[in-house]
Design a protein around this motif. Structure first.
Motif, PDB file in Angstrom:
ATOM      1  N   PRO A 438       0.803  -1.242   0.000  1.00 33.37           N
ATOM      2  CA  PRO A 438       0.000   0.000   0.000  1.00 33.37           C
ATOM      3  C   PRO A 438       0.825   1.276   0.000  1.00 33.37           C
ATOM      4  O   PRO A 438       0.355   2.318  -0.483  1.00 33.37           O
ATOM      5  CB  PRO A 438      -0.817  -0.123   1.306  1.00 33.37           C
ATOM      6  N   GLY A 439       2.041   1.235   0.494  1.00 33.13           N
ATOM      7  CA  GLY A 439       2.881   2.430   0.528  1.00 33.13           C
ATOM      8  C   GLY A 439       3.338   2.896  -0.835  1.00 33.13           C
ATOM      9  O   GLY A 439       3.902   3.990  -0.954  1.00 33.13           O
ATOM     10  N   LEU A 440       3.106   2.093  -1.877  1.00 31.85           N
ATOM     11  CA  LEU A 440       3.560   2.458  -3.218  1.00 31.85           C
ATOM     12  C   LEU A 440       2.403   2.662  -4.192  1.00 31.85           C
ATOM     13  O   LEU A 440       2.614   2.725  -5.403  1.00 31.85           O
ATOM     14  CB  LEU A 440       4.490   1.359  -3.758  1.00 31.85           C
ATOM     15  N   HIS A 441       1.176   2.764  -3.679  1.00 31.36           N
ATOM     16  CA  HIS A 441       0.038   2.954  -4.581  1.00 31.36           C
ATOM     17  C   HIS A 441       0.093   4.303  -5.281  1.00 31.36           C
ATOM     18  O   HIS A 441      -0.241   4.417  -6.458  1.00 31.36           O
ATOM     19  CB  HIS A 441      -1.269   2.818  -3.802  1.00 31.36           C
ATOM     20  N   HIS A 452       2.863  -0.195  -9.565  1.00 29.89           N
ATOM     21  CA  HIS A 452       2.390  -1.571  -9.363  1.00 29.89           C
ATOM     22  C   HIS A 452       3.554  -2.555  -9.395  1.00 29.89           C
ATOM     23  O   HIS A 452       3.640  -3.467  -8.563  1.00 29.89           O
ATOM     24  CB  HIS A 452       1.365  -1.928 -10.432  1.00 29.89           C
ATOM     25  N   SER A 453       4.464  -2.382 -10.342  1.00 31.46           N
ATOM     26  CA  SER A 453       5.634  -3.266 -10.409  1.00 31.46           C
ATOM     27  C   SER A 453       6.516  -3.111  -9.178  1.00 31.46           C
ATOM     28  O   SER A 453       7.035  -4.093  -8.632  1.00 31.46           O
ATOM     29  CB  SER A 453       6.441  -2.964 -11.677  1.00 31.46           C
ATOM     30  N   ALA A 454       6.661  -1.871  -8.721  1.00 31.29           N
ATOM     31  CA  ALA A 454       7.512  -1.614  -7.556  1.00 31.29           C
ATOM     32  C   ALA A 454       6.917  -2.180  -6.275  1.00 31.29           C
ATOM     33  O   ALA A 454       7.642  -2.425  -5.303  1.00 31.29           O
ATOM     34  CB  ALA A 454       7.739  -0.114  -7.405  1.00 31.29           C
ATOM     35  N   SER A 455       5.593  -2.406  -6.258  1.00 30.04           N
ATOM     36  CA  SER A 455       4.933  -2.882  -5.038  1.00 30.04           C
ATOM     37  C   SER A 455       5.188  -4.353  -4.766  1.00 30.04           C
ATOM     38  O   SER A 455       4.798  -4.855  -3.715  1.00 30.04           O
ATOM     39  CB  SER A 455       3.423  -2.631  -5.119  1.00 30.04           C
ATOM     40  N   HIS A 456       5.839  -5.078  -5.697  1.00 26.61           N
ATOM     41  CA  HIS A 456       6.107  -6.500  -5.496  1.00 26.61           C
ATOM     42  C   HIS A 456       7.191  -6.737  -4.446  1.00 26.61           C
ATOM     43  O   HIS A 456       7.088  -7.657  -3.632  1.00 26.61           O
ATOM     44  CB  HIS A 456       6.515  -7.151  -6.821  1.00 26.61           C
ATOM     45  N   SER A 457       8.251  -5.932  -4.470  1.00 21.38           N
ATOM     46  CA  SER A 457       9.340  -6.091  -3.508  1.00 21.38           C
ATOM     47  C   SER A 457      10.228  -4.856  -3.569  1.00 21.38           C
ATOM     48  O   SER A 457      10.175  -4.085  -4.544  1.00 21.38           O
ATOM     49  CB  SER A 457      10.166  -7.343  -3.802  1.00 21.38           C
ATOM     50  N   LEU A 458      11.065  -4.687  -2.561  1.00 22.65           N
ATOM     51  CA  LEU A 458      11.982  -3.551  -2.534  1.00 22.65           C
ATOM     52  C   LEU A 458      13.020  -3.679  -3.654  1.00 22.65           C
ATOM     53  O   LEU A 458      13.377  -2.684  -4.297  1.00 22.65           O
ATOM     54  CB  LEU A 458      12.674  -3.467  -1.175  1.00 22.65           C
ATOM     55  N   GLY A 459      13.509  -4.890  -3.893  1.00 22.78           N
ATOM     56  CA  GLY A 459      14.461  -5.083  -4.988  1.00 22.78           C
ATOM     57  C   GLY A 459      13.861  -4.723  -6.324  1.00 22.78           C
ATOM     58  O   GLY A 459      14.519  -4.078  -7.162  1.00 22.78           O
ATOM     59  N   VAL A 464      12.861  -0.766 -10.974  1.00 28.56           N
ATOM     60  CA  VAL A 464      11.949   0.143 -11.672  1.00 28.56           C
ATOM     61  C   VAL A 464      12.461   1.578 -11.584  1.00 28.56           C
ATOM     62  O   VAL A 464      12.442   2.331 -12.575  1.00 28.56           O
ATOM     63  CB  VAL A 464      10.531   0.034 -11.078  1.00 28.56           C
ATOM     64  N   ALA A 465      12.955   1.967 -10.405  1.00 23.00           N
ATOM     65  CA  ALA A 465      13.439   3.338 -10.219  1.00 23.00           C
ATOM     66  C   ALA A 465      14.625   3.649 -11.116  1.00 23.00           C
ATOM     67  O   ALA A 465      14.802   4.798 -11.543  1.00 23.00           O
ATOM     68  CB  ALA A 465      13.817   3.552  -8.754  1.00 23.00           C
ATOM     69  N   ALA A 466      15.440   2.640 -11.408  1.00 23.35           N
ATOM     70  CA  ALA A 466      16.626   2.870 -12.242  1.00 23.35           C
ATOM     71  C   ALA A 466      16.260   3.335 -13.638  1.00 23.35           C
ATOM     72  O   ALA A 466      17.069   4.004 -14.314  1.00 23.35           O
ATOM     73  CB  ALA A 466      17.456   1.588 -12.321  1.00 23.35           C
ATOM     74  N   GLY A 467      15.046   3.032 -14.104  1.00 25.38           N
ATOM     75  CA  GLY A 467      14.635   3.438 -15.447  1.00 25.38           C
ATOM     76  C   GLY A 467      13.834   4.715 -15.491  1.00 25.38           C
ATOM     77  O   GLY A 467      13.306   5.073 -16.546  1.00 25.38           O
ATOM     78  N   LEU A 468      13.724   5.435 -14.389  1.00 28.08           N
ATOM     79  CA  LEU A 468      12.942   6.668 -14.330  1.00 28.08           C
ATOM     80  C   LEU A 468      13.851   7.886 -14.328  1.00 28.08           C
ATOM     81  O   LEU A 468      15.078   7.784 -14.181  1.00 28.08           O
ATOM     82  CB  LEU A 468      12.072   6.667 -13.062  1.00 28.08           C
ATOM     83  N   GLY A 469      13.227   9.055 -14.463  1.00 25.52           N
ATOM     84  CA  GLY A 469      13.963  10.302 -14.361  1.00 25.52           C
ATOM     85  C   GLY A 469      14.490  10.530 -12.962  1.00 25.52           C
ATOM     86  O   GLY A 469      14.070   9.857 -11.998  1.00 25.52           O
TER      87      GLY A 469
END
Length: 571
Positions: A438-441, A452-459, A464-469
């Motif tokens: 819920p912390g990543l909704h 949604h992809s990031a909500s699966h696990s911290l890893g 996912v964050a590595a591909g963002l601005g």
């Protein structure tokens, strides 16, 4: 005769003759060294997974099986090989396990593809299932005195804890300096040495051999454990609760285990005497082992993720940070015998659960900053309390089991350990995911799909964050880290509730060790029965001798009848 046979005057069947002097401690050393390497293999592969993925290119399902097939095979076959050792010889099964473990390690180290590695890991699991219950059942035979056995179990349990905890440290060192196959290669010289030394030093022992060995029952038990462990592991990996690979195998496994229990109750010569569970100390000890593993094994995996992904420690540094837990567990194992004498089983196990609860709750103070001393103190309390709990439970369980059934009892204890571990990973993993997601909704600047992809696990969130601005990347990383810490605290509280439940269940154990001597009483009764049979034979021989007419010149020496009379009358 309560599952034992008389083998000589006043000696309980299945108990080796040469258990005196320093020899039994040498036997303990051999058993502990072999157990160390089996325990290492349960965790040593964790840090080698990235290297295996890069080298062999396994698919997601193949990688899952490479990691999970070892504990799955080991857990499912413990009852089969534990009870088989009672019939054909525990030393024989142990030596076969050494040989198979060495051969499977060679195949795993040199595996050219994922399929060969999976098969080799399965064989390692079979070898581990031969070794684990055999070490504990031989220990039960070699140390018939409960106080000495308590010391031996303390050393045994400390070695098991060290092996599982040191696995990531050793694995990280080997992978960083050699290649992933070296985590298997180290088993070969040690298992070869254990085979040669064990063949020379270890005593052979077995239980009663009345009636046929129940092969069908052993297979039913193995399939039942496979179904439950497999379904639970699938739940732990995030699979839906209702599915062909989760709920269905769990239900089938539970049905098969129910069938196994009913079959054992009907048989004249069961694999495992279910009447053992009518003894409060035995059933309660099994329950405590399950609860302890249920509450803590999942936490170990989450703690490793915290150290690596939140505090950004390397695999080797992560393993080193876990060493306070290892040393505390060793101290609890080595002092367990004294603690048991002072506190008794009830206070020791219940107190161990309570101390572990305090340790778990203290770890809820963990945050995004590294508080070295606070974390180390929490690990010390956790390691000592957890190991004290397991020591007291194992000692009570094994002391309640008759010597002739020690293999089956050891297999039940190890199966409870494995089931608790598997269910714990799934249960606490589910709690962690439910609190983390819920912390990543809604994360500012991050799309719904990426969140949604990031909500699966911290890893996964970091990937996912590595591909963002830059701005979205920073926002997602902070949100994922904070959500993980929140999930960790919720999971710690859930674990504390389970531990408190274990402390309450442990109150059914006897206050003092002497109150739970069911096995010792059964073995003593068997020995007394064997001695009584010998006395009756002597009495019969005397009666025949007295009733037979004496031959000419065949006059018994003076005092002969008086000397034999006490033996014949049992005085």
């Amino acid at each position: 005769m309560s599952g034992t046979t008389a083998s000589g005057r006043g000696r309980t069947g299945g108990v080796p003759r040469h258990t005196g002097g320093v020899n039994r401690w040498t036997v303990l050393t051999v058993l502990c060294v072999s157990l160390l390497f089996v325990a290492l293999d349960t965790t040593i592969l964790y840090v080698a997974v990235p290297s295996i993925t890069e080298d062999l290119r396994p698919g997601p399902v193949e990688l899952l099986w490479i990691v999970d097939v070892y504990p799955l095979m080991a857990a499912s076959l413990l009852i089969l090989f534990g009870t088989l050792g009672d019939r054909v010889g525990r030393r024989r099964i142990l030596l076969l396990g050494y040989g198979l473990f060495a051969l499977a390690s060679a195949a795993a180290a040199l595996a050219p593809n994922p399929q060969i590695l999976m098969a080799a890991r399965a064989l390692l699991g079979i070898g581990g299932a031969m070794i684990m219950p055999a070490t504990l059942s031989i220990l039960r035979q070699v140390f018939p005195d409960r106080r000495e056995r308590a010391v031996a179990i303390g050393v045994w349990s400390a070695v098991a804890a060290v092996g599982a905890a040191v696995g990531p440290v050793l694995g990280g060192f080997l992978v960083e300096n050699f290649w992933w196959g070296s985590v298997f290669l180290i088993n070969i010289p040690m298992m070869t040495a254990m085979f040669l030394i064990g063949r020379w030093l270890l005593p052979e022992s077995r239980g009663e051999r009345n009636g046929p060995w129940d092969l069908i029952g052993a297979v039913v038990a193995a399939l039942g454990v496979v179904g439950i462990v497999f379904g639970v592991k699938r739940l732990g990996s995030g699979a839906p609760v209702v599915g062909l690979t989760t709920l269905l195998p769990i239900l089938l496994g539970a049905a098969l285990l129910t069938l196994f229990v009913r079959r054992q109750r009907r048989r004249a010569h069961p694999l495992i005497d279910m009447r053992l569970f009518s003894r409060p100390a035995f059933g309660t000890s099994i329950g405590c082992i399950v609860l302890a593993m249920l509450a803590l094994v999942g936490l170990q995996l989450i703690a490793v993720q915290y150290l690596q992904l939140v505090l950004h420690l390397s695999p080797l540094a992560t393993g080193l940070r876990m060493l306070p837990l290892v040393f505390a567990a060793m101290a609890a194992g080595l002092t367990g015998s004294k603690l048991l004498q002072v506190l008794g089983p009830r206070a020791m196990v219940s107190g161990g659960f309570t101390l572990t609860t305090v340790a778990v709750l203290s770890l809820t103070a963990m945050g995004s900053q590294d508080h070295f001393w606070q974390l180390s103190l929490g690990f010390v309390l956790l390691g000592f309390g957890f190991q004290a709990t397991l020591f007291g439970a194992y000692e009570s369980m094994l002391s309640e089991a008759p010597a002739a059934q020690s293999g089956g009892a050891a297999a039940l204890g190890e199966t409870a350990y494995q089931l608790g571990a598997g269910i714990g990973v799934a249960l606490l993993g589910s709690v962690m995911n439910a609190a983390y997601a819920p912390g990543l909704h809604r994360v500012g600047g991050v799309s719904a799909a990426a969140s949604h992809s990031a909500s699966h696990s911290l890893g996964e969130a970091y990937k996912v964050a590595a591909g963002l601005g830059e701005q979205a990347r920073a926002a997602l990383r902070v949100a994922a880290r904070d959500a993980f810490i929140h999930g960790l605290r919720v999971t710690l509280i859930a674990s504390a509730v389970l531990l408190l439940a274990g402390a309450g269940i442990a109150l059914r154990l006897p206050r003092r060790a002497a109150e739970s001597g069911g096995a010792e009483q059964a073995d003593a009764a068997a020995a007394e029965e064997g001695a009584g049979a010998v006395a009756e034979e002597d009495a019969g021989a005397v009666a025949e001798e007295k009733s037979a007419p004496a031959a000419d010149g065949d006059v018994p020496p003076a005092g002969c009848e008086g000397a034999r009379a006490p033996a014949g009358t049992g005085r």
